[in-house]
Scaffold this motif. Structure first.
Motif, PDB file in Angstrom:
ATOM      1  N   GLY A  10      -6.815 -11.279 -51.409  1.00 10.75           N
ATOM      2  CA  GLY A  10      -5.703 -11.071 -52.332  1.00 10.75           C
ATOM      3  C   GLY A  10      -6.116 -11.325 -53.770  1.00 10.75           C
ATOM      4  O   GLY A  10      -5.754 -10.573 -54.684  1.00 10.75           O
ATOM      5  N   ILE A  11      -6.893 -12.374 -53.977  1.00  7.00           N
ATOM      6  CA  ILE A  11      -7.393 -12.684 -55.323  1.00  7.00           C
ATOM      7  C   ILE A  11      -8.321 -11.583 -55.814  1.00  7.00           C
ATOM      8  O   ILE A  11      -8.221 -11.132 -56.970  1.00  7.00           O
ATOM      9  N   ILE A  12      -9.214 -11.130 -54.944  1.00  5.71           N
ATOM     10  CA  ILE A  12     -10.153 -10.067 -55.316  1.00  5.71           C
ATOM     11  C   ILE A  12      -9.398  -8.796 -55.687  1.00  5.71           C
ATOM     12  O   ILE A  12      -9.702  -8.133 -56.690  1.00  5.71           O
ATOM     13  N   GLN A  13      -8.390  -8.444 -54.900  1.00  9.60           N
ATOM     14  CA  GLN A  13      -7.598  -7.250 -55.182  1.00  9.60           C
ATOM     15  C   GLN A  13      -6.871  -7.369 -56.511  1.00  9.60           C
ATOM     16  O   GLN A  13      -6.900  -6.451 -57.331  1.00  9.60           O
ATOM     17  N   GLY A  14      -6.218  -8.497 -56.744  1.00  5.68           N
ATOM     18  CA  GLY A  14      -5.442  -8.676 -57.957  1.00  5.68           C
ATOM     19  C   GLY A  14      -6.288  -8.611 -59.211  1.00  5.68           C
ATOM     20  O   GLY A  14      -5.899  -8.006 -60.216  1.00  5.68           O
ATOM     21  N   ILE A  15      -7.474  -9.207 -59.169  1.00  3.77           N
ATOM     22  CA  ILE A  15      -8.352  -9.209 -60.339  1.00  3.77           C
ATOM     23  C   ILE A  15      -9.009  -7.857 -60.548  1.00  3.77           C
ATOM     24  O   ILE A  15      -8.973  -7.279 -61.638  1.00  3.77           O
ATOM     25  N   SER A  16      -9.611  -7.328 -59.495  1.00  5.85           N
ATOM     26  CA  SER A  16     -10.430  -6.118 -59.642  1.00  5.85           C
ATOM     27  C   SER A  16      -9.620  -4.843 -59.771  1.00  5.85           C
ATOM     28  O   SER A  16     -10.142  -3.831 -60.240  1.00  5.85           O
ATOM     29  N   GLU A  17      -8.352  -4.872 -59.390  1.00  6.54           N
ATOM     30  CA  GLU A  17      -7.528  -3.663 -59.503  1.00  6.54           C
ATOM     31  C   GLU A  17      -7.327  -3.260 -60.954  1.00  6.54           C
ATOM     32  O   GLU A  17      -7.251  -2.065 -61.276  1.00  6.54           O
ATOM     33  N   PHE A  18      -7.235  -4.230 -61.848  1.00 12.41           N
ATOM     34  CA  PHE A  18      -6.894  -3.926 -63.238  1.00 12.41           C
ATOM     35  C   PHE A  18      -8.052  -4.146 -64.214  1.00 12.41           C
ATOM     36  O   PHE A  18      -7.970  -3.728 -65.358  1.00 12.41           O
ATOM     37  N   LEU A  19      -9.093  -4.797 -63.775  1.00 11.49           N
ATOM     38  CA  LEU A  19     -10.304  -4.881 -64.585  1.00 11.49           C
ATOM     39  C   LEU A  19     -11.213  -3.721 -64.191  1.00 11.49           C
ATOM     40  O   LEU A  19     -11.137  -3.237 -63.052  1.00 11.49           O
ATOM     41  N   PRO A  20     -12.081  -3.281 -65.093  1.00 12.93           N
ATOM     42  CA  PRO A  20     -12.929  -2.112 -64.778  1.00 12.93           C
ATOM     43  C   PRO A  20     -14.099  -2.482 -63.884  1.00 12.93           C
ATOM     44  O   PRO A  20     -15.266  -2.312 -64.238  1.00 12.93           O
ATOM     45  N   VAL A  21     -13.789  -2.996 -62.685  1.00 13.81           N
ATOM     46  CA  VAL A  21     -14.854  -3.450 -61.790  1.00 13.81           C
ATOM     47  C   VAL A  21     -14.698  -2.938 -60.362  1.00 13.81           C
ATOM     48  O   VAL A  21     -15.357  -3.435 -59.452  1.00 13.81           O
ATOM     49  N   SER A  22     -13.844  -1.959 -60.124  1.00 21.56           N
ATOM     50  CA  SER A  22     -13.672  -1.309 -58.819  1.00 21.56           C
ATOM     51  C   SER A  22     -13.161  -2.255 -57.736  1.00 21.56           C
ATOM     52  O   SER A  22     -13.919  -3.017 -57.124  1.00 21.56           O
ATOM     53  N   SER A  23     -11.867  -2.189 -57.486  1.00 27.18           N
ATOM     54  CA  SER A  23     -11.269  -3.028 -56.446  1.00 27.18           C
ATOM     55  C   SER A  23     -11.768  -2.618 -55.061  1.00 27.18           C
ATOM     56  O   SER A  23     -12.035  -3.469 -54.205  1.00 27.18           O
ATOM     57  N   SER A  24     -11.918  -1.315 -54.834  1.00 28.72           N
ATOM     58  CA  SER A  24     -12.368  -0.846 -53.521  1.00 28.72           C
ATOM     59  C   SER A  24     -13.778  -1.329 -53.220  1.00 28.72           C
ATOM     60  O   SER A  24     -14.082  -1.760 -52.101  1.00 28.72           O
ATOM     61  N   GLY A  25     -14.651  -1.267 -54.227  1.00 27.46           N
ATOM     62  CA  GLY A  25     -16.019  -1.729 -54.036  1.00 27.46           C
ATOM     63  C   GLY A  25     -16.091  -3.212 -53.744  1.00 27.46           C
ATOM     64  O   GLY A  25     -16.822  -3.659 -52.858  1.00 27.46           O
ATOM     65  N   HIS A  26     -15.307  -4.003 -54.485  1.00 27.92           N
ATOM     66  CA  HIS A  26     -15.331  -5.450 -54.280  1.00 27.92           C
ATOM     67  C   HIS A  26     -14.707  -5.843 -52.941  1.00 27.92           C
ATOM     68  O   HIS A  26     -15.192  -6.755 -52.275  1.00 27.92           O
ATOM     69  N   LEU A  27     -13.640  -5.145 -52.556  1.00 21.24           N
ATOM     70  CA  LEU A  27     -13.045  -5.442 -51.254  1.00 21.24           C
ATOM     71  C   LEU A  27     -14.021  -5.112 -50.128  1.00 21.24           C
ATOM     72  O   LEU A  27     -14.117  -5.840 -49.135  1.00 21.24           O
ATOM     73  N   LEU A  28     -14.753  -4.009 -50.286  1.00 17.93           N
ATOM     74  CA  LEU A  28     -15.735  -3.627 -49.273  1.00 17.93           C
ATOM     75  C   LEU A  28     -16.828  -4.679 -49.152  1.00 17.93           C
ATOM     76  O   LEU A  28     -17.229  -5.067 -48.040  1.00 17.93           O
ATOM     77  N   VAL A  29     -17.310  -5.162 -50.301  1.00 12.32           N
ATOM     78  CA  VAL A  29     -18.344  -6.200 -50.293  1.00 12.32           C
ATOM     79  C   VAL A  29     -17.839  -7.471 -49.612  1.00 12.32           C
ATOM     80  O   VAL A  29     -18.521  -8.051 -48.752  1.00 12.32           O
ATOM     81  N   PHE A  30     -16.625  -7.906 -49.983  1.00  3.74           N
ATOM     82  CA  PHE A  30     -16.116  -9.158 -49.426  1.00  3.74           C
ATOM     83  C   PHE A  30     -15.696  -9.018 -47.969  1.00  3.74           C
ATOM     84  O   PHE A  30     -15.691 -10.008 -47.233  1.00  3.74           O
ATOM     85  N   HIS A  31     -15.353  -7.804 -47.539  1.00  3.76           N
ATOM     86  CA  HIS A  31     -15.122  -7.596 -46.110  1.00  3.76           C
ATOM     87  C   HIS A  31     -16.406  -7.893 -45.335  1.00  3.76           C
ATOM     88  O   HIS A  31     -16.373  -8.518 -44.267  1.00  3.76           O
ATOM     89  N   HIS A  32     -17.523  -7.451 -45.876  1.00  2.00           N
ATOM     90  CA  HIS A  32     -18.801  -7.686 -45.210  1.00  2.00           C
ATOM     91  C   HIS A  32     -19.198  -9.154 -45.297  1.00  2.00           C
ATOM     92  O   HIS A  32     -19.689  -9.736 -44.315  1.00  2.00           O
TER      93      HIS A  32
END
Length: 258
Positions: A10-32
């Motif tokens: 949830g924290i990763i989604q909230g931060i990365s969704e609006f910063l230019p750092v790709s929420s999908s990419g970060h969620l994929l990394v943290f899923h792994h």
């Protein structure tokens, strides 16, 4: 997925969704990293998207209310036009796009693309165009940039922000238009994913509502601070620091996954 993992995502989604750092990419990394199977968490991802949508609607509540009161206006048309390329790409390449979210090896490509885009954005000089001055062609081109960001690792906000500024829109208006674009995009993503659940009701089995609620709340809270932080950062033209972050993230990604 346990409660701690739900809060982290949830924290990763909230931060990365609006910063230019790709929420999908970060969620994929943290899923792994957390050992969570991506394909088994479609419902949870929907809830995270809903959570991050709440602060967006709150921060831009006046603009959203104006669009609701007067739907037949130029800004509405611009947002619709900007969303069309994404709809077309999603419908034509649905299966391929879904498959890319299972392949971590594609992330470095997206990270490199976003890093280059952010470096370009910092070199763009601020112009005088406001949202009212954006043409329909501008909206279409920015929409094409957004469509390219459907792949993991490519930042939607970074792509749309840079594309809008490249069309001569000043930084503050470009950020505002980029955020407003994300509203129909978020609603569209939720509708799309809900349709997947309707086609496969088994996705609703075994849901942990405590985890869903924790992810929703943390995405909403962190999303609020991320939006306001991004609105402040864009005025100073310091997006190159996010590009440097991408370089660091790329090194870490290669170290752990390759």
């Amino acid at each position: 997925m346990n409660l701690f993992q739900a809060i982290i995502l949830g924290i990763i989604q909230g931060i990365s969704e609006f910063l230019p750092v790709s929420s999908s990419g970060h969620l994929l990394v943290f899923h792994h990293i957390l050992g969570i199977e991506q394909e088994d968490n479609l419902t949870f991802i929907i809830v995270l998207n809903m959570g991050s949508l709440i602060p967006l609607l709150f921060v831009f509540r006046k603009d959203v209310w104006e669009l609701i009161k007067k739907p037949f206006q130029k800004t509405t048309a611009l947002l619709i036009i900007a969303t069309i390329p994404l709809i077309i790409i999603t419908l034509l390449f649905e299966d391929f796009i879904e498959s890319t979210f299972q392949v971590t090896r594609l992330l470095p490509v997206g990270f490199i693309i976003t890093g280059v885009v952010l470096l370009i954005s910092d070199r763009l000089k601020s112009k005088d165009k406001n949202i009212e001055d954006i043409s329909y062609l501008d909206a279409l081109l920015v929409g094409c940039a957004q469509a390219c960001a459907v792949f993991p690792g490519i930042s939607r906000s970074g792509s749309t922000l840079t594309a809008t500024m490249a069309r001569g829109v000043n930084r503050e208006s470009a950020a505002k238009f980029s955020f407003l674009m994300s509203i129909p995009t978020a609603f569209g993503a939720m509708i799309f994913r809900f349709s997947r659940i309707l086609r496969d009701p088994e996705m609703l089995e075994g849901l942990n509502f405590l985890n869903l609620g924790a992810g929703f709340i943390t995405a909403a809270i962190t999303g609020y601070f991320a939006i306001n932080f991004m609105l402040a950062v864009i005025k100073t033209a310091k997006l190159k620091y996010f590009a440097l972050y991408y370089i660091f993230a790329l090194v870490v990604l290669i170290w752990f996954f390759f």
